[in-house]
Design a protein around this motif. Structure first.
Motif, PDB file in Angstrom:
ATOM      1  N   GLY A  67       0.592  -1.345  -0.365  1.00 33.98           N
ATOM      2  CA  GLY A  67      -0.125   0.213  -0.035  1.00 33.98           C
ATOM      3  C   GLY A  67       0.895   1.265  -0.127  1.00 33.98           C
ATOM      4  O   GLY A  67       0.113   2.624   0.313  1.00 33.98           O
ATOM      5  N   PHE A  68       1.795   1.067   0.504  1.00 38.74           N
ATOM      6  CA  PHE A  68       3.183   2.022   0.030  1.00 38.74           C
ATOM      7  C   PHE A  68       2.443   3.294  -1.304  1.00 38.74           C
ATOM      8  O   PHE A  68       2.884   2.598  -2.021  1.00 38.74           O
ATOM      9  CB  PHE A  68       4.636   2.342  -0.100  1.00 38.74           C
ATOM     10  CG  PHE A  68       5.187   2.793   0.553  1.00 38.74           C
ATOM     11  CD1 PHE A  68       5.352   3.847   1.548  1.00 38.74           C
ATOM     12  CD2 PHE A  68       6.345   3.110  -0.417  1.00 38.74           C
ATOM     13  CE1 PHE A  68       6.456   4.565   1.200  1.00 38.74           C
ATOM     14  CE2 PHE A  68       6.816   4.195  -0.656  1.00 38.74           C
ATOM     15  CZ  PHE A  68       7.791   5.416  -0.142  1.00 38.74           C
ATOM     16  N   LYS A  69       3.300   4.491  -1.025  1.00 38.67           N
ATOM     17  CA  LYS A  69       3.004   5.151  -2.003  1.00 38.67           C
ATOM     18  C   LYS A  69       3.649   6.769  -2.089  1.00 38.67           C
ATOM     19  O   LYS A  69       4.252   6.658  -0.941  1.00 38.67           O
ATOM     20  CB  LYS A  69       1.555   5.962  -2.120  1.00 38.67           C
ATOM     21  CG  LYS A  69       1.578   6.656  -3.677  1.00 38.67           C
ATOM     22  CD  LYS A  69       0.225   6.794  -4.349  1.00 38.67           C
ATOM     23  CE  LYS A  69       0.166   7.946  -3.374  1.00 38.67           C
ATOM     24  NZ  LYS A  69      -1.362   8.626  -3.364  1.00 38.67           N
ATOM     25  N   LEU A  70       5.148   6.824  -3.142  1.00 36.15           N
ATOM     26  CA  LEU A  70       5.955   7.688  -2.829  1.00 36.15           C
ATOM     27  C   LEU A  70       5.668   8.498  -4.417  1.00 36.15           C
ATOM     28  O   LEU A  70       5.015   8.030  -5.186  1.00 36.15           O
ATOM     29  CB  LEU A  70       7.336   6.829  -3.596  1.00 36.15           C
ATOM     30  CG  LEU A  70       8.195   8.324  -3.788  1.00 36.15           C
ATOM     31  CD1 LEU A  70       9.177   8.425  -2.665  1.00 36.15           C
ATOM     32  CD2 LEU A  70       9.453   7.546  -4.443  1.00 36.15           C
ATOM     33  N   THR A  71       5.495   9.846  -3.211  1.00 36.67           N
ATOM     34  CA  THR A  71       4.924  10.845  -4.807  1.00 36.67           C
ATOM     35  C   THR A  71       5.816  11.621  -4.837  1.00 36.67           C
ATOM     36  O   THR A  71       6.696  12.321  -3.889  1.00 36.67           O
ATOM     37  CB  THR A  71       3.616  11.616  -3.879  1.00 36.67           C
ATOM     38  OG1 THR A  71       3.095  10.574  -3.737  1.00 36.67           O
ATOM     39  CG2 THR A  71       3.180  12.985  -5.030  1.00 36.67           C
ATOM     40  N   MET A 166       5.237   8.342   1.445  1.00 40.29           N
ATOM     41  CA  MET A 166       6.122   9.796   1.481  1.00 40.29           C
ATOM     42  C   MET A 166       6.276  10.637   0.233  1.00 40.29           C
ATOM     43  O   MET A 166       6.172  10.842  -1.040  1.00 40.29           O
ATOM     44  CB  MET A 166       7.613   8.977   1.457  1.00 40.29           C
ATOM     45  CG  MET A 166       8.599   8.270   2.058  1.00 40.29           C
ATOM     46  SD  MET A 166       9.670   7.221   2.053  1.00 40.29           S
ATOM     47  CE  MET A 166      11.265   8.653   1.772  1.00 40.29           C
ATOM     48  N   TRP A 167       6.500  12.119   0.270  1.00 36.15           N
ATOM     49  CA  TRP A 167       5.897  12.702  -0.835  1.00 36.15           C
ATOM     50  C   TRP A 167       7.282  13.563  -0.501  1.00 36.15           C
ATOM     51  O   TRP A 167       7.971  14.423   0.329  1.00 36.15           O
ATOM     52  CB  TRP A 167       5.118  13.526  -0.412  1.00 36.15           C
ATOM     53  CG  TRP A 167       3.733  13.510  -0.199  1.00 36.15           C
ATOM     54  CD1 TRP A 167       3.231  13.684  -0.949  1.00 36.15           C
ATOM     55  CD2 TRP A 167       3.556  12.758   0.689  1.00 36.15           C
ATOM     56  NE1 TRP A 167       1.683  12.708  -1.333  1.00 36.15           N
ATOM     57  CE2 TRP A 167       2.198  12.490   0.167  1.00 36.15           C
ATOM     58  CE3 TRP A 167       2.955  13.005   1.886  1.00 36.15           C
ATOM     59  CZ2 TRP A 167       0.712  11.899   1.451  1.00 36.15           C
ATOM     60  CZ3 TRP A 167       2.588  12.057   3.122  1.00 36.15           C
ATOM     61  CH2 TRP A 167       1.029  11.732   2.123  1.00 36.15           C
ATOM     62  N   ILE A 168       8.903  13.842  -2.022  1.00 37.62           N
ATOM     63  CA  ILE A 168       9.661  14.214  -1.374  1.00 37.62           C
ATOM     64  C   ILE A 168       9.736  14.688  -3.220  1.00 37.62           C
ATOM     65  O   ILE A 168       9.583  15.434  -3.746  1.00 37.62           O
ATOM     66  CB  ILE A 168      10.442  12.962  -2.130  1.00 37.62           C
ATOM     67  CG1 ILE A 168      10.571  11.439  -1.473  1.00 37.62           C
ATOM     68  CG2 ILE A 168      12.061  14.226  -2.720  1.00 37.62           C
ATOM     69  CD1 ILE A 168      12.184  11.106  -2.158  1.00 37.62           C
ATOM     70  N   THR A 169      10.005  16.477  -2.406  1.00 36.28           N
ATOM     71  CA  THR A 169      10.255  17.135  -3.254  1.00 36.28           C
ATOM     72  C   THR A 169      11.505  18.329  -3.782  1.00 36.28           C
ATOM     73  O   THR A 169      12.521  18.140  -3.205  1.00 36.28           O
ATOM     74  CB  THR A 169       9.745  18.675  -2.548  1.00 36.28           C
ATOM     75  OG1 THR A 169       8.483  18.542  -2.294  1.00 36.28           O
ATOM     76  CG2 THR A 169       9.500  20.442  -3.729  1.00 36.28           C
ATOM     77  N   PHE A 170      12.143  17.984  -5.078  1.00 37.28           N
ATOM     78  CA  PHE A 170      13.317  17.622  -5.798  1.00 37.28           C
ATOM     79  C   PHE A 170      13.448  19.608  -5.715  1.00 37.28           C
ATOM     80  O   PHE A 170      11.916  20.236  -6.810  1.00 37.28           O
ATOM     81  CB  PHE A 170      13.506  17.590  -6.500  1.00 37.28           C
ATOM     82  CG  PHE A 170      13.917  15.607  -6.628  1.00 37.28           C
ATOM     83  CD1 PHE A 170      14.591  15.249  -6.062  1.00 37.28           C
ATOM     84  CD2 PHE A 170      12.891  14.803  -7.055  1.00 37.28           C
ATOM     85  CE1 PHE A 170      14.287  14.260  -5.446  1.00 37.28           C
ATOM     86  CE2 PHE A 170      12.634  13.670  -6.590  1.00 37.28           C
ATOM     87  CZ  PHE A 170      14.041  13.216  -5.973  1.00 37.28           C
ATOM     88  N   GLU A 171      14.560  20.360  -5.358  1.00 42.93           N
ATOM     89  CA  GLU A 171      14.495  21.450  -6.013  1.00 42.93           C
ATOM     90  C   GLU A 171      15.516  21.998  -6.641  1.00 42.93           C
ATOM     91  O   GLU A 171      16.300  20.967  -6.682  1.00 42.93           O
ATOM     92  CB  GLU A 171      14.517  22.636  -4.222  1.00 42.93           C
ATOM     93  CG  GLU A 171      13.139  22.692  -3.959  1.00 42.93           C
ATOM     94  CD  GLU A 171      13.780  23.210  -2.190  1.00 42.93           C
ATOM     95  OE1 GLU A 171      14.835  23.373  -1.815  1.00 42.93           O
ATOM     96  OE2 GLU A 171      12.965  23.693  -1.263  1.00 42.93           O
ATOM     97  N   PRO A 172      16.002  22.587  -7.663  1.00 43.38           N
ATOM     98  CA  PRO A 172      17.182  23.417  -8.540  1.00 43.38           C
ATOM     99  C   PRO A 172      18.165  23.375  -7.684  1.00 43.38           C
ATOM    100  O   PRO A 172      18.369  23.683  -6.306  1.00 43.38           O
ATOM    101  CB  PRO A 172      16.538  24.697  -8.574  1.00 43.38           C
ATOM    102  CG  PRO A 172      15.208  24.620  -8.737  1.00 43.38           C
ATOM    103  CD  PRO A 172      14.956  24.202  -7.176  1.00 43.38           C
ATOM    104  N   VAL A 173      19.796  22.743  -7.731  1.00 43.74           N
ATOM    105  CA  VAL A 173      21.130  22.254  -7.213  1.00 43.74           C
ATOM    106  C   VAL A 173      22.105  23.310  -8.120  1.00 43.74           C
ATOM    107  O   VAL A 173      21.637  22.658  -9.912  1.00 43.74           O
ATOM    108  CB  VAL A 173      20.828  21.348  -6.895  1.00 43.74           C
ATOM    109  CG1 VAL A 173      21.654  20.915  -6.460  1.00 43.74           C
ATOM    110  CG2 VAL A 173      19.638  20.143  -5.860  1.00 43.74           C
TER     111      VAL A 173
END
Length: 199
Positions: A67-71, A166-173
């Motif tokens: 049931g796990f979901k990664l966004t 889990m919700w992972i937000t990527f920012e510019p690097v």
């Protein structure tokens, strides 16, 4: 007058009883819960750095399974991954990841920031924290390849704390790309992000 007093006493008894039934009983041990969840997150961090993706005691073991979901969110776009998809992708990259660690001095430092807890209960909690990923190898200087924020949804599953989402937000690097590709196909971040291949 006596009837009125008896009515007040009975009303008070009913209210106290109802408050107990509706969650007004003994409080939860918030400190114990946050400490236990913190240990799970610390284990995940160490497992990702070593690329230990075992389902029993590696990085995948802290996820709730089917049931796990990664966004994943980046530049205003988002997409989801199921547990099965994430597991397959991690397994597909495992040989390359371990080869680089063994033969090219590759290292990854997943830096997880202060944990901010919310909605803590006996059965669940939400944790939000900043993160960054630094990578380097024998012929590749240290470079930050990912940064942003992670939000975890935890649930107590059969006595063990598991991440159900889990919700992972990527920012510019801003990276130092010069010479980064020396040595062939470098690993791809911490399994969720861009990594050296994305440069």
């Amino acid at each position: 007058m006596i009837r009125r007093v008896m009515l007040l006493i009975l009303t008070a008894i009913v209210l106290v009883t109802l408050s107990g039934c509706m969650g007004g009983g003994p409080g939860i041990d918030t400190a114990a819960i946050t400490t236990a969840i913190g240990r799970v997150i610390d284990g995940f961090e160490a497992d990702i750095e070593a690329y230990d993706i075992d389902e029993t005691d590696g990085a995948l073991s802290c996820l709730s399974g089917t049931g796990f979901k990664l966004t994943l969110e980046e530049a205003g776009a988002s997409y989801d991954k199921t547990y099965a998809t994430l597991k397959q992708e991690l397994e597909d990259d495992e040989e390359n990841q371990l080869y680089w660690r063994t033969n090219n001095g590759y290292r990854l430092d997943l830096r997880l920031g202060t944990r901010v807890f919310s909605n803590v209960s006996a059965t669940g909690a939400v944790v939000t924290q900043r993160y960054s990923v630094a990578e380097w190898a024998t012929r590749i200087p240290v470079v930050v390849t990912d940064q942003g924020s992670i939000t975890w949804q935890f649930a107590n599953v059969s006595g063990a704390w598991k991440a159900t989402a889990m919700w992972i937000t990527f920012e510019p690097v801003q990276t130092r790309a010069a010479g980064i590709r020396a040595g062939g196909a470098a690993p791809t971040g911490f399994g969720f992000g861009v990594g050296l291949n994305g440069l």
